[in-house]
Every structure is written in structure tokens, then in C-alpha cells.
Enzyme design. Structure first.
Site, PDB file in Angstrom:
ATOM      1  N   SER A 167       0.857  -1.194   0.000  1.00 23.31           N
ATOM      2  CA  SER A 167       0.000   0.000   0.000  1.00 23.31           C
ATOM      3  C   SER A 167       0.887   1.235   0.000  1.00 23.31           C
ATOM      4  O   SER A 167       2.019   1.182   0.515  1.00 23.31           O
ATOM      5  CB  SER A 167      -0.875   0.005   1.251  1.00 23.31           C
ATOM      6  OG  SER A 167      -1.438   1.294   1.461  1.00 23.31           O
ATOM      7  N   TYR A 184      -1.587  -1.267  10.408  1.00 20.94           N
ATOM      8  CA  TYR A 184      -1.677  -1.576   8.976  1.00 20.94           C
ATOM      9  C   TYR A 184      -0.491  -0.968   8.221  1.00 20.94           C
ATOM     10  O   TYR A 184       0.173  -1.654   7.438  1.00 20.94           O
ATOM     11  CB  TYR A 184      -3.011  -1.038   8.433  1.00 20.94           C
ATOM     12  CG  TYR A 184      -3.212  -1.182   6.952  1.00 20.94           C
ATOM     13  CD1 TYR A 184      -3.480  -2.429   6.380  1.00 20.94           C
ATOM     14  CD2 TYR A 184      -3.157  -0.075   6.103  1.00 20.94           C
ATOM     15  CE1 TYR A 184      -3.681  -2.561   5.017  1.00 20.94           C
ATOM     16  CE2 TYR A 184      -3.365  -0.201   4.746  1.00 20.94           C
ATOM     17  CZ  TYR A 184      -3.627  -1.442   4.195  1.00 20.94           C
ATOM     18  OH  TYR A 184      -3.829  -1.569   2.839  1.00 20.94           O
TER      19      TYR A 184
HETATM   20  N1  LIG Z   1      -8.694  -1.048  -1.572  1.00 24.15           N
HETATM   21  C1  LIG Z   1      -7.724  -0.184  -1.338  1.00 24.15           C
HETATM   22  O1  LIG Z   1      -7.920   1.043  -1.342  1.00 24.15           O
HETATM   23  C2  LIG Z   1      -6.311  -0.684  -1.090  1.00 24.15           C
HETATM   24  C3  LIG Z   1      -5.272   0.255  -1.078  1.00 24.15           C
HETATM   25  C4  LIG Z   1      -3.972  -0.168  -0.830  1.00 24.15           C
HETATM   26  C5  LIG Z   1      -3.715  -1.504  -0.619  1.00 24.15           C
HETATM   27  N2  LIG Z   1      -4.733  -2.398  -0.636  1.00 24.15           N
HETATM   28  C6  LIG Z   1      -4.407  -3.808  -0.381  1.00 24.15           C
HETATM   29  O2  LIG Z   1      -4.907  -4.594  -1.427  1.00 24.15           O
HETATM   30  C7  LIG Z   1      -5.198  -5.906  -0.940  1.00 24.15           C
HETATM   31  C8  LIG Z   1      -6.619  -6.276  -1.335  1.00 24.15           C
HETATM   32  O3  LIG Z   1      -7.498  -5.302  -0.810  1.00 24.15           O
HETATM   33  P1  LIG Z   1      -9.007  -5.148  -1.306  1.00 24.15           P
HETATM   34  O4  LIG Z   1      -9.296  -3.704  -1.269  1.00 24.15           O
HETATM   35  O5  LIG Z   1      -9.244  -5.925  -2.542  1.00 24.15           O
HETATM   36  O6  LIG Z   1      -9.731  -5.821  -0.042  1.00 24.15           O
HETATM   37  P2  LIG Z   1     -11.171  -6.515   0.100  1.00 24.15           P
HETATM   38  O7  LIG Z   1     -12.097  -6.084  -0.969  1.00 24.15           O
HETATM   39  O8  LIG Z   1     -11.545  -6.313   1.517  1.00 24.15           O
HETATM   40  O9  LIG Z   1     -10.830  -8.061  -0.146  1.00 24.15           O
HETATM   41  C9  LIG Z   1     -10.026  -8.746   0.765  1.00 24.15           C
HETATM   42  C10 LIG Z   1      -9.940 -10.196   0.334  1.00 24.15           C
HETATM   43  O10 LIG Z   1      -9.164 -10.892   1.294  1.00 24.15           O
HETATM   44  C11 LIG Z   1      -9.939 -11.970   1.850  1.00 24.15           C
HETATM   45  N3  LIG Z   1      -9.578 -12.152   3.246  1.00 24.15           N
HETATM   46  C12 LIG Z   1      -9.703 -11.259   4.265  1.00 24.15           C
HETATM   47  N4  LIG Z   1      -9.282 -11.811   5.406  1.00 24.15           N
HETATM   48  C13 LIG Z   1      -8.899 -13.073   5.113  1.00 24.15           C
HETATM   49  C14 LIG Z   1      -8.383 -14.153   5.874  1.00 24.15           C
HETATM   50  N5  LIG Z   1      -8.187 -14.067   7.189  1.00 24.15           N
HETATM   51  N6  LIG Z   1      -8.072 -15.305   5.221  1.00 24.15           N
HETATM   52  C15 LIG Z   1      -8.270 -15.424   3.898  1.00 24.15           C
HETATM   53  N7  LIG Z   1      -8.764 -14.450   3.136  1.00 24.15           N
HETATM   54  C16 LIG Z   1      -9.069 -13.293   3.730  1.00 24.15           C
HETATM   55  C17 LIG Z   1     -11.386 -11.531   1.662  1.00 24.15           C
HETATM   56  O11 LIG Z   1     -12.280 -12.643   1.617  1.00 24.15           O
HETATM   57  P3  LIG Z   1     -12.953 -13.256   2.950  1.00 24.15           P
HETATM   58  O12 LIG Z   1     -13.401 -12.084   3.773  1.00 24.15           O
HETATM   59  O13 LIG Z   1     -14.066 -14.092   2.430  1.00 24.15           O
HETATM   60  O14 LIG Z   1     -11.899 -14.066   3.608  1.00 24.15           O
HETATM   61  C18 LIG Z   1     -11.286 -10.885   0.286  1.00 24.15           C
HETATM   62  O15 LIG Z   1     -11.261 -11.861  -0.720  1.00 24.15           O
HETATM   63  C19 LIG Z   1      -4.977  -5.848   0.570  1.00 24.15           C
HETATM   64  O16 LIG Z   1      -3.699  -6.351   0.876  1.00 24.15           O
HETATM   65  C20 LIG Z   1      -5.035  -4.371   0.879  1.00 24.15           C
HETATM   66  O17 LIG Z   1      -4.305  -4.022   2.035  1.00 24.15           O
HETATM   67  C21 LIG Z   1      -6.018  -2.029  -0.872  1.00 24.15           C
END
Ligand SMILES: NC(=O)c1ccc[n+]([C@@H]2O[C@H](COP(=O)([O-])OP(=O)(O)OC[C@H]3O[C@@H](n4cnc5c(N)ncnc54)[C@H](OP(=O)(O)O)[C@@H]3O)[C@@H](O)[C@H]2O)c1
Length: 260
Positions: free
Chosen positions: A137, A150
Site C-alpha cells: 500500500s 496496517y
Molecule cells: N482497496 C484499497 O484502497 C487498497 C489500497 C492499498 C492496498 N490495498 C491492499 O490490497 C489488498 C486487497 O485489498 P481489497 O481492497 O481488494 O480488499 P477486500 O475487498 O476487503 O478483499 C479482501 C480479500 O481478502 C480476503 N480475506 C480477508 N481476510 C482473510 C483471511 N483471514 N483469510 C483469507 N482471506 C481473507 C477476503 O475474503 P474473505 O473475507 O471471504 O476471507 C477478500 O477476498 C490488501 O492487501 C489491501 O491491504 C487495498
């Protein structure tokens, strides 16, 4: 774009929605066979064409079990995308409200899941001269702007990717980091998610809060990044088109970060 990935195999963590699901879809469209893991196998993941695997990747044994399963299903792994992160309960309070249990849970999901999956996958990745992308991130570079546990975990993940690249680059495995700014996923759009809780804490309407993100975060492009755009960057970095790109942190944030 044809990235010449047909016949390759991949593991994507956090695959049931958001950036992970978009990455699964992009890789499958490029001809990759994918095992996608999350705790919940959503209809979207099921319909994506991936082999879905349900696991809690925040546990010590979850990531290695996933890699074992993927080896059995795919016969070997060319690519590992350590995408899982954030978590259910990112603390929007400050340092003094962040106890050890919270630090540990955030580190387990955002850092140790990648460490554990990489440890299990690397012997096979060395054999196949494969590639890893870790999803960090921009908070790793501006830790003061995000939840402290985080941001700290993501900074460690970015450092981990660099160190891994130094050790395994000479053995044929390319390791890169992708650092998104705000991406349009449940993290921001779910009223019960991080964005919803930040809006509530600030006493502003959630929909309005999301609509104002480009302005309030100073996003130069004037818009939030779409999950498919992050997925396209990940797929490129996995491909031979990125053959001499390794150990680098690739920011995709619409110009949010202001330093050169
Ligand atoms: N969205 C943003 O603005 C943003 C910005 C910077 C970085 N990121 C990074 O990008 C990555 C993906 O983020 P996203 O925005 O796509 O998040 P998201 O929409 O919340 O999706 C998270 C995914 O991880 C799974 N997950 C969560 N906890 C888990 C666990 N304990 N075991 C297995 N699976 C788990 C969730 O499915 P389940 O809940 O069903 O397990 C879901 O598939 C993350 O590393 C996040 O920190 C995101």
C-alpha cells in the site's frame, strides 16, 4: 494485451472480491490456471473459472496448506500473488487503542500470510523460474496517514519483497511489490468496512465521504483506482514482458503521493 501467459499457473490470495478477484479474472483471461483463496468462496470467485480454496490465511498453517493444495491441483506454481490484507477490523483509533492482539492480527494477515505462502511456494518457484507479486500500500511510504498497525505491516511487507528479491532474483524468481492508493473495493465502499467507519468517526455521510476521496486525498487524476487496473499491473509484472523488473515497489495511486 497478450502477455503470453497461457498454460502458466498461479495462486492468488484474498481472491473472493476486490483486487484479488480482479487479478483472478485478469489472469484467467490471459490463459493462466488459478487457485484463488479466501475464507468465503463467493459466487463471483466460483464463476471466475478459478479453483476456489477456502482458508483463513491469517493462521500459521493456512498459507502453507493453500500452497500444498495448489501444488496438488495445478501440478506446480509459476506465480504467487500475495494480495490478502487489510482485514475485518482495521482500527480507526490511534496507537493507544491498538493492543497487542490487534497488532498481531494485522501483522498475521498483512505480513505473515505473505511470508508463510512464499516460504511454502519458493522451492517450486525456483524450479520453474517463477514470480511473486506482493500487494502492499502507499501507506508503507506515508505511514502517518493510515492506521498505525496496517501501515507498519505494509512497510514491512515492502521491505520483505525487496529482501526476498535480493536472495531469489539470482535464482530466477522475480519478486515485485505493488502499492495501490485508494482502490474501489469493499474497504471503502462497504458501510461497515474501513471507509464506513472512518466516515462515521468523522460524522460525515458515507456515500459523500467516498465521493469526496479524490479531492480530500489529493488524487491528481481526480479519481479512485479501479481493481482491474491494479490487476493489469500485477499481470504485467508476472509476465516475461517485465523480465528485468525485480525488487521494485510499483505505485498505482493516480498521483496521490507527492514526492518524486
Ligand atoms: N482497496 C484499497 O484502497 C487498497 C489500497 C492499498 C492496498 N490495498 C491492499 O490490497 C489488498 C486487497 O485489498 P481489497 O481492497 O481488494 O480488499 P477486500 O475487498 O476487503 O478483499 C479482501 C480479500 O481478502 C480476503 N480475506 C480477508 N481476510 C482473510 C483471511 N483471514 N483469510 C483469507 N482471506 C481473507 C477476503 O475474503 P474473505 O473475507 O471471504 O476471507 C477478500 O477476498 C490488501 O492487501 C489491501 O491491504 C487495498
Amino acid at each position: 494485451m497478450d502477455l503470453d501467459l497461457t498454460g502458466k499457473t498461479a495462486v492468488v490470495t484474498g481472491a473472493s472480491r476486490g483486487i484479488g478477484l480482479a487479478t483472478v479474472r485478469t489472469l484467467i483471461a490471459e490463459g493462466v490456471r488459478v487457485v484463488g483463496a479466501a475464507r468465503t468462496v463467493t459466487p463471483e470467485l466460483k464463476d471466475s473459472g478459478a479453483l476456489a480454496y477456502a482458508a483463513d490465511l491469517g493462521t500459521p498453517e493456512g498459507p502453507a496448506a493453500l500452497i500444498d493444495h495448489a501444488h496438488a491441483e495445478l501440478g506446480g506454481i509459476d506465480f504467487l500473488v500475495n494480495n490478502v490484507g487489510a482485514g475485518d477490523d482495521v482500527n480507526v483509533g490511534g496507537f493507544l487503542t491498538t493492543d497487542d492482539a490487534h497488532w498481531q492480527a494485522v501483522l498475521d494477515l498483512n505480513l505473515f500470510s505473505a511470508i508463510r505462502a512464499s516460504r511454502a511456494a519458493l522451492p517450486g518457484l525456483v524450479e520453474r523460474r517463477g514470480a511473486i507479486v506482493n500487494v502492499s500500500s502507499i501507506n508503507s511510504r506515508v505511514p502517518g496517514t493510515g492506521p498505525i498497525a496496517y501501515s507498519t505491516a505494509k512497510a514491512a511487507l515492502t521491505a520483505f519483497g525487496k529482501a526476498l528479491s535480493e536472495e531469489f532474483g539470482p535464482r530466477g524468481v522475480r519478486v515485485n511489490t505493488v502499492s495501490p492508493g485508494v482502490v474501489r473495493t469493499a474497504i471503502w465502499e462497504d458501510p461497515n468496512g474501513f471507509g464506513g467507519r472512518v466516515a462515521a468517526a468523522a460524522g460525515v455521510d458515507h456515500t459523500e465521504f467516498v465521493a469526496r476521496i479524490p479531492e480530500s486525498f489529493g488524487i491528481a487524476s481526480g479519481r479512485i483506482t479501479e481493481p482491474g487496473e491494479v490487476a493489469a499491473l500485477i499481470a504485467f509484472l508476472l509476465s516475461d514482458a517485465a523480465g528485468n523488473i525485480m525488487g521494485a515497489d510499483h505505485v498505482i495511486d493516480g498521483g496521490t503521493l507527492k514526492s518524486a
